[in-house]
Design an enzyme around this catalytic site. Structure first.
Site, mmCIF file in Angstrom:
data_model
loop_
_atom_site.group_PDB
_atom_site.id
_atom_site.type_symbol
_atom_site.label_atom_id
_atom_site.label_comp_id
_atom_site.label_asym_id
_atom_site.label_seq_id
_atom_site.Cartn_x
_atom_site.Cartn_y
_atom_site.Cartn_z
ATOM 1 N N SER A 1 5.201 -6.397 -2.016
ATOM 2 C CA SER A 1 4.768 -6.516 -0.620
ATOM 3 C C SER A 1 5.290 -7.819 -0.031
ATOM 4 O O SER A 1 5.017 -8.903 -0.557
ATOM 5 C CB SER A 1 3.238 -6.480 -0.535
ATOM 6 O OG SER A 1 2.804 -6.603 0.802
ATOM 7 N N GLY A 2 6.050 -7.720 1.053
ATOM 8 C CA GLY A 2 6.725 -8.879 1.611
ATOM 9 C C GLY A 2 5.823 -10.025 2.024
ATOM 10 O O GLY A 2 6.140 -11.197 1.785
ATOM 11 N N HIS A 3 4.683 -9.716 2.621
ATOM 12 C CA HIS A 3 3.873 -10.813 3.163
ATOM 13 C C HIS A 3 3.130 -11.600 2.090
ATOM 14 O O HIS A 3 2.475 -12.595 2.388
ATOM 15 C CB HIS A 3 2.905 -10.299 4.240
ATOM 16 C CG HIS A 3 1.728 -9.547 3.723
ATOM 17 N ND1 HIS A 3 0.464 -10.086 3.673
ATOM 18 C CD2 HIS A 3 1.610 -8.288 3.245
ATOM 19 C CE1 HIS A 3 -0.383 -9.190 3.187
ATOM 20 N NE2 HIS A 3 0.288 -8.093 2.925
ATOM 21 N N THR B 1 12.857 5.892 10.731
ATOM 22 C CA THR B 1 13.922 4.958 11.063
ATOM 23 C C THR B 1 13.725 3.644 10.339
ATOM 24 O O THR B 1 12.645 3.044 10.389
ATOM 25 C CB THR B 1 13.967 4.711 12.583
ATOM 26 O OG1 THR B 1 14.183 5.961 13.239
ATOM 27 C CG2 THR B 1 15.088 3.749 12.945
ATOM 28 N N ASN C 1 -5.433 -9.311 -8.367
ATOM 29 C CA ASN C 1 -5.457 -10.014 -7.090
ATOM 30 C C ASN C 1 -6.718 -10.838 -6.861
ATOM 31 O O ASN C 1 -6.743 -11.713 -6.002
ATOM 32 C CB ASN C 1 -5.297 -9.015 -5.940
ATOM 33 C CG ASN C 1 -6.331 -7.903 -5.991
ATOM 34 O OD1 ASN C 1 -6.375 -7.137 -6.961
ATOM 35 N ND2 ASN C 1 -7.161 -7.805 -4.979
ATOM 36 N N CYS D 1 -8.636 -6.933 1.431
ATOM 37 C CA CYS D 1 -8.934 -5.548 1.809
ATOM 38 C C CYS D 1 -10.415 -5.231 1.695
ATOM 39 O O CYS D 1 -10.903 -4.279 2.288
ATOM 40 C CB CYS D 1 -8.152 -4.582 0.922
ATOM 41 S SG CYS D 1 -6.370 -4.777 1.037
ATOM 42 N N GLN E 1 1.178 -9.312 -6.608
ATOM 43 C CA GLN E 1 0.704 -10.693 -6.706
ATOM 44 C C GLN E 1 1.569 -11.562 -7.619
ATOM 45 O O GLN E 1 1.294 -12.746 -7.773
ATOM 46 C CB GLN E 1 -0.741 -10.708 -7.213
ATOM 47 C CG GLN E 1 -1.771 -10.247 -6.210
ATOM 48 C CD GLN E 1 -1.926 -11.202 -5.037
ATOM 49 O OE1 GLN E 1 -1.592 -12.381 -5.114
ATOM 50 N NE2 GLN E 1 -2.442 -10.699 -3.935
ATOM 51 N N THR F 1 0.825 -1.208 0.000
ATOM 52 C CA THR F 1 0.000 0.000 0.000
ATOM 53 C C THR F 1 0.857 1.255 0.000
ATOM 54 O O THR F 1 0.617 2.187 -0.770
ATOM 55 C CB THR F 1 -0.949 0.002 1.212
ATOM 56 O OG1 THR F 1 -1.909 -1.055 1.056
ATOM 57 C CG2 THR F 1 -1.697 1.329 1.324
#
Length: 380
Positions: free
Chosen positions: A198-200, A236, A149, A323, A178, A70
């Site tokens: 997106s990592g997940h 950070t 998606n 989502c 995706q 996102t």
């Protein structure tokens, strides 16, 4: 348990979790600090960036770590729009984008930008020719996803890139969230200026993401702060998350050549067997579709009822995108594909990972068939 909701999120690899814990516990210094402990963290961050760049076949200075898909989508779209608004205020996207793209576009519309939403055909694909016809003198950005998606349609990203090479002032953003490990993508060859990950979605951790920004392209930051990530993304740095996402990307791409064939076979099995049921309509196209998604609709059966019925059998699937799944609304993607609302309201998505097996597919098919029979009797 049979988990078939991998397009919503994937189970992190154990090795990825181990690396995250190790970095978090042993190298927790701030990479911006001047002391040597912070320097160790900075070195790990640089190594993660270099590894990611090598895996994507790009330069290290083209990789920015974010909090997820996102943020990557918003940073690319809004950052490019704000930076280039004096040159033009027209953007082009499709009618089937993820909410993080669609709603970013709608926000820009409220700020005076003009958006063209390209239609899709019955398979959910945009036309590169129609896209070229939509380009104007004031067009500054095109944003098209690689893989839808909800239904798994692969968009003609390569062809669109060829079109945009003839319109060199128009920037090109691709949401590839995706597609990692399932659909090849060549960033430089396709002329892509921005690309979101997106990592997940590929067995890294939630809250980790990547944005590729082609060398030489400037966009406006969305966050003000300490000028981290070469002044583009203040805050950070999540060093452990960066190390983890780089490791997950490496592992996923390494597994892909050996396991993509088995994934396609499982998808084909699901498609063939589900197609035999008179109460099921397959929505995922047979061609130009990713190997991990099967979307189908149930005639006369509410999708949320079906999801919970499968859940009782320890099989986990979803309706639309994660989502949007709790909103109980018709799939906007299926509506855009020209399907009637009752079909769009009863959609189910199965999404695979490399860990799913043929035996799980057989068990799922049997449970789906029995569940459809039971619910069909109840719904009469």
């Amino acid at each position: 348990m049979i988990y078939l909701d991998n397009s919503a999120t994937t189970k992190p690899y154990k090795e990825v979790l181990d690396s995250f814990v190790t970095v978090s516990s042993e190298y927790f210094g701030n990479p911006s600090s001047l002391h040597s402990f912070g320097g160790q963290a900075e070195k790990l961050l640089s190594q993660a960036r270099e590894q990611t760049a090598k895996l994507l076949d790009v330069k290290a200075n083209e990789i920015y770590f974010t909090s997820g898909g996102t943020e990557s989508n918003n940073l690319a779209i809004k950052g490019a729009a704000y930076k280039n608004r004096n040159r033009g205020k027209h953007l082009i996207t499709s009618s089937v984008e993820h909410p993080s793209v669609r709603l970013a576009m709608e926000q820009l519309e409220e700020e005076g930008f003009e958006i063209t939403y390209l239609p899709v055909d019955g398979n959910g694909r945009v036309s590169a020719e129609e896209l070229e016809q939509a380009i104007r003198k004031d067009t500054i950005l095109v944003s098209i996803m690689l893989v839808n998606n909800e239904v798994g349609t692969i968009q003609p990203v390569k062809e669109i890139g060829e079109v945009l090479k003839r319109h060199s002032t128009v920037l090109f953003h691709v949401d590839a969230i995706q597609g990692v490990g399932k659909v090849p993508l060549h960033l430089h060859e396709y002329g892509i200026d921005f690309c979101s990950f997106s990592g997940h979605k590929f067995h890294a951790l939630k809250g980790t993401g990547i944005l590729y920004v082609r060398d030489g392209i400037r966009i406006m930051p969305l966050f003000s702060g300490g000028n981290q990530e070469r002044k583009l993304r203040s805050g950070t740095e999540n060093v452990a998350g960066a190390v983890a996402i780089a490791k997950a990307l490496r592992m996923t791409l390494a597994k892909s050549p050996d396991r993509i064939g088995a994934m396609r076979e499982i998808q084909s099995m699901l498609r063939t067997e589900l197609s035999k049921n008179e109460f099921i309509r397959i929505n995922t196209p047979a061609d130009h579709a990713a190997p991990h998604i099967i979307n189908f609709s149930l005639k006369g059966i509410k999708s949320e009822v079906f999801v919970h019925a499968l859940e009782k059998e320890e099989i986990f699937v979803s309706t639309t995108s994660a989502c949007s799944s709790k909103k109980k609304s018709a799939s906007s993607t299926l509506i855009a594909m020209g399907l009637p609302e009752e079909i769009a309201e009863s959609a189910i998505r199965l999404s695979l990972s490399f860990n799913n097996t043929a035996q799980e597919a057989v068990e799922t098919i049997n449970v789906i068939k029995n569940t459809v029979k039971q619910l069909e009797r109840v719904m009469k």
